[in-house]
Design a protein around this motif. Structure first.
Motif, PDB file in Angstrom:
ATOM      1  N   VAL A   1       6.056  -1.073 -12.004  1.00  0.00           N
ATOM      2  CA  VAL A   1       5.196   0.082 -11.755  1.00  0.00           C
ATOM      3  C   VAL A   1       6.054   1.333 -11.614  1.00  0.00           C
ATOM      4  O   VAL A   1       7.232   1.255 -11.257  1.00  0.00           O
ATOM      5  CB  VAL A   1       4.318  -0.092 -10.497  1.00  0.00           C
ATOM      6  N   SER A   2       5.437   2.465 -11.865  1.00  0.00           N
ATOM      7  CA  SER A   2       6.138   3.732 -11.697  1.00  0.00           C
ATOM      8  C   SER A   2       6.352   4.008 -10.208  1.00  0.00           C
ATOM      9  O   SER A   2       5.683   3.426  -9.348  1.00  0.00           O
ATOM     10  CB  SER A   2       5.330   4.872 -12.317  1.00  0.00           C
ATOM     11  N   THR A   3       7.266   4.907  -9.924  1.00  0.00           N
ATOM     12  CA  THR A   3       7.517   5.307  -8.539  1.00  0.00           C
ATOM     13  C   THR A   3       6.255   5.880  -7.913  1.00  0.00           C
ATOM     14  O   THR A   3       5.938   5.592  -6.749  1.00  0.00           O
ATOM     15  CB  THR A   3       8.661   6.346  -8.488  1.00  0.00           C
ATOM     16  N   GLU A   4       5.506   6.683  -8.696  1.00  0.00           N
ATOM     17  CA  GLU A   4       4.279   7.299  -8.184  1.00  0.00           C
ATOM     18  C   GLU A   4       3.230   6.243  -7.840  1.00  0.00           C
ATOM     19  O   GLU A   4       2.567   6.331  -6.804  1.00  0.00           O
ATOM     20  CB  GLU A   4       3.696   8.291  -9.191  1.00  0.00           C
ATOM     21  N   ALA A   5       3.063   5.255  -8.715  1.00  0.00           N
ATOM     22  CA  ALA A   5       2.083   4.194  -8.465  1.00  0.00           C
ATOM     23  C   ALA A   5       2.480   3.379  -7.239  1.00  0.00           C
ATOM     24  O   ALA A   5       1.632   3.041  -6.410  1.00  0.00           O
ATOM     25  CB  ALA A   5       1.946   3.287  -9.686  1.00  0.00           C
ATOM     26  N   ASP A   6       3.774   3.081  -7.121  1.00  0.00           N
ATOM     27  CA  ASP A   6       4.248   2.314  -5.968  1.00  0.00           C
ATOM     28  C   ASP A   6       3.990   3.068  -4.667  1.00  0.00           C
ATOM     29  O   ASP A   6       3.535   2.484  -3.681  1.00  0.00           O
ATOM     30  CB  ASP A   6       5.734   2.003  -6.114  1.00  0.00           C
ATOM     31  N   LYS A   7       4.235   4.371  -4.674  1.00  0.00           N
ATOM     32  CA  LYS A   7       3.989   5.171  -3.473  1.00  0.00           C
ATOM     33  C   LYS A   7       2.507   5.201  -3.135  1.00  0.00           C
ATOM     34  O   LYS A   7       2.124   5.066  -1.968  1.00  0.00           O
ATOM     35  CB  LYS A   7       4.515   6.594  -3.637  1.00  0.00           C
ATOM     36  N   ALA A   8       1.659   5.384  -4.141  1.00  0.00           N
ATOM     37  CA  ALA A   8       0.214   5.421  -3.900  1.00  0.00           C
ATOM     38  C   ALA A   8      -0.276   4.098  -3.309  1.00  0.00           C
ATOM     39  O   ALA A   8      -1.062   4.090  -2.354  1.00  0.00           O
ATOM     40  CB  ALA A   8      -0.535   5.739  -5.189  1.00  0.00           C
ATOM     41  N   ILE A   9       0.186   2.985  -3.863  1.00  0.00           N
ATOM     42  CA  ILE A   9      -0.208   1.670  -3.349  1.00  0.00           C
ATOM     43  C   ILE A   9       0.358   1.455  -1.949  1.00  0.00           C
ATOM     44  O   ILE A   9      -0.323   0.949  -1.056  1.00  0.00           O
ATOM     45  CB  ILE A   9       0.224   0.538  -4.306  1.00  0.00           C
TER      46      ILE A   9
ATOM     47  N   PHE B   1      -1.710   3.524   0.495  1.00  0.00           N
ATOM     48  CA  PHE B   1      -3.017   2.902   0.698  1.00  0.00           C
ATOM     49  C   PHE B   1      -2.888   1.649   1.563  1.00  0.00           C
ATOM     50  O   PHE B   1      -3.653   1.447   2.510  1.00  0.00           O
ATOM     51  CB  PHE B   1      -3.666   2.555  -0.641  1.00  0.00           C
ATOM     52  N   ALA B   2      -1.909   0.815   1.229  1.00  0.00           N
ATOM     53  CA  ALA B   2      -1.716  -0.434   1.973  1.00  0.00           C
ATOM     54  C   ALA B   2      -1.437  -0.157   3.445  1.00  0.00           C
ATOM     55  O   ALA B   2      -2.030  -0.778   4.330  1.00  0.00           O
ATOM     56  CB  ALA B   2      -0.583  -1.245   1.353  1.00  0.00           C
ATOM     57  N   GLN B   3      -0.547   0.795   3.710  1.00  0.00           N
ATOM     58  CA  GLN B   3      -0.209   1.121   5.090  1.00  0.00           C
ATOM     59  C   GLN B   3      -1.425   1.661   5.843  1.00  0.00           C
ATOM     60  O   GLN B   3      -1.681   1.272   6.981  1.00  0.00           O
ATOM     61  CB  GLN B   3       0.928   2.133   5.129  1.00  0.00           C
ATOM     62  N   ALA B   4      -2.188   2.540   5.197  1.00  0.00           N
ATOM     63  CA  ALA B   4      -3.361   3.133   5.847  1.00  0.00           C
ATOM     64  C   ALA B   4      -4.447   2.103   6.139  1.00  0.00           C
ATOM     65  O   ALA B   4      -5.278   2.306   7.030  1.00  0.00           O
ATOM     66  CB  ALA B   4      -3.927   4.249   4.970  1.00  0.00           C
ATOM     67  N   ASN B   5      -4.440   0.999   5.399  1.00  0.00           N
ATOM     68  CA  ASN B   5      -5.485  -0.016   5.554  1.00  0.00           C
ATOM     69  C   ASN B   5      -4.949  -1.330   6.117  1.00  0.00           C
ATOM     70  O   ASN B   5      -5.610  -2.367   6.001  1.00  0.00           O
ATOM     71  CB  ASN B   5      -6.178  -0.235   4.212  1.00  0.00           C
ATOM     72  N   ASP B   6      -3.758  -1.267   6.721  1.00  0.00           N
ATOM     73  CA  ASP B   6      -3.136  -2.426   7.357  1.00  0.00           C
ATOM     74  C   ASP B   6      -3.079  -3.629   6.418  1.00  0.00           C
ATOM     75  O   ASP B   6      -3.479  -4.736   6.772  1.00  0.00           O
ATOM     76  CB  ASP B   6      -3.876  -2.774   8.660  1.00  0.00           C
ATOM     77  N   MET B   7      -2.604  -3.370   5.205  1.00  0.00           N
ATOM     78  CA  MET B   7      -2.460  -4.413   4.196  1.00  0.00           C
ATOM     79  C   MET B   7      -1.031  -4.392   3.668  1.00  0.00           C
ATOM     80  O   MET B   7      -0.308  -3.427   3.879  1.00  0.00           O
ATOM     81  CB  MET B   7      -3.417  -4.166   3.016  1.00  0.00           C
ATOM     82  N   THR B   8      -0.672  -5.427   2.948  1.00  0.00           N
ATOM     83  CA  THR B   8       0.598  -5.417   2.238  1.00  0.00           C
ATOM     84  C   THR B   8       0.346  -4.924   0.814  1.00  0.00           C
ATOM     85  O   THR B   8      -0.788  -4.973   0.323  1.00  0.00           O
ATOM     86  CB  THR B   8       1.219  -6.823   2.168  1.00  0.00           C
ATOM     87  N   LYS B   9       1.419  -4.463   0.168  1.00  0.00           N
ATOM     88  CA  LYS B   9       1.277  -4.063  -1.237  1.00  0.00           C
ATOM     89  C   LYS B   9       0.849  -5.260  -2.086  1.00  0.00           C
ATOM     90  O   LYS B   9       0.041  -5.123  -2.988  1.00  0.00           O
ATOM     91  CB  LYS B   9       2.584  -3.476  -1.774  1.00  0.00           C
ATOM     92  N   LEU B  10       1.379  -6.424  -1.762  1.00  0.00           N
ATOM     93  CA  LEU B  10       1.001  -7.630  -2.488  1.00  0.00           C
ATOM     94  C   LEU B  10      -0.484  -7.924  -2.319  1.00  0.00           C
ATOM     95  O   LEU B  10      -1.171  -8.302  -3.274  1.00  0.00           O
ATOM     96  CB  LEU B  10       1.840  -8.824  -2.023  1.00  0.00           C
ATOM     97  N   GLY B  11      -1.009  -7.713  -1.109  1.00  0.00           N
ATOM     98  CA  GLY B  11      -2.434  -7.924  -0.864  1.00  0.00           C
ATOM     99  C   GLY B  11      -3.302  -6.986  -1.683  1.00  0.00           C
ATOM    100  O   GLY B  11      -4.311  -7.394  -2.260  1.00  0.00           O
ATOM    101  N   VAL B  12      -2.902  -5.709  -1.742  1.00  0.00           N
ATOM    102  CA  VAL B  12      -3.645  -4.736  -2.543  1.00  0.00           C
ATOM    103  C   VAL B  12      -3.597  -5.129  -4.017  1.00  0.00           C
ATOM    104  O   VAL B  12      -4.625  -5.183  -4.702  1.00  0.00           O
ATOM    105  CB  VAL B  12      -3.085  -3.305  -2.350  1.00  0.00           C
TER     106      VAL B  12
END
Length: 84
Positions: free
Chosen positions: A11-19, A22-33
């Motif tokens: 993934v691009s740096t921008e996509a990774d940051k967005a995910i 989002f993951a942090q704000a919703n108490d999830m892992t990036k893998l979960g998202v």
């Protein structure tokens, strides 16, 4: 137990940051998202999958608008329908 496959994606740096945000704000892992998005995408019909991936070229925005109109107001006629 369900079969589970592990995949790697680039993934691009921008996509990774967005995910990540989002993951942090919703108490999830990036893998979960990513897993939920992957599962959801796999359940969609092929036409929607193609639209989401921009495979309809210049028509993609028009198709997206039509899909949103039809799903947002299923009991009303589409505002893009033509009168005969």
């Amino acid at each position: 137990m369900h079969d589970i496959k592990v995949i790697r994606i680039a993934v691009s740096t921008e996509a990774d940051k967005a995910i990540s945000d989002f993951a942090q704000a919703n108490d999830m892992t990036k893998l979960g998202v990513a897993s939920r998005l992957y599962e959801w995408f796999g359940r969609q019909d092929e036409g929607l999958q193609r639209m989401l991936l921009g495979m309809y070229g210049d028509l993609t925005p028009d198709i997206a608008k039509l899909v949103l109109e039809r799903t947002a107001w299923p009991d009303k006629k589409s505002t893009t329908s033509r009168k005969r």
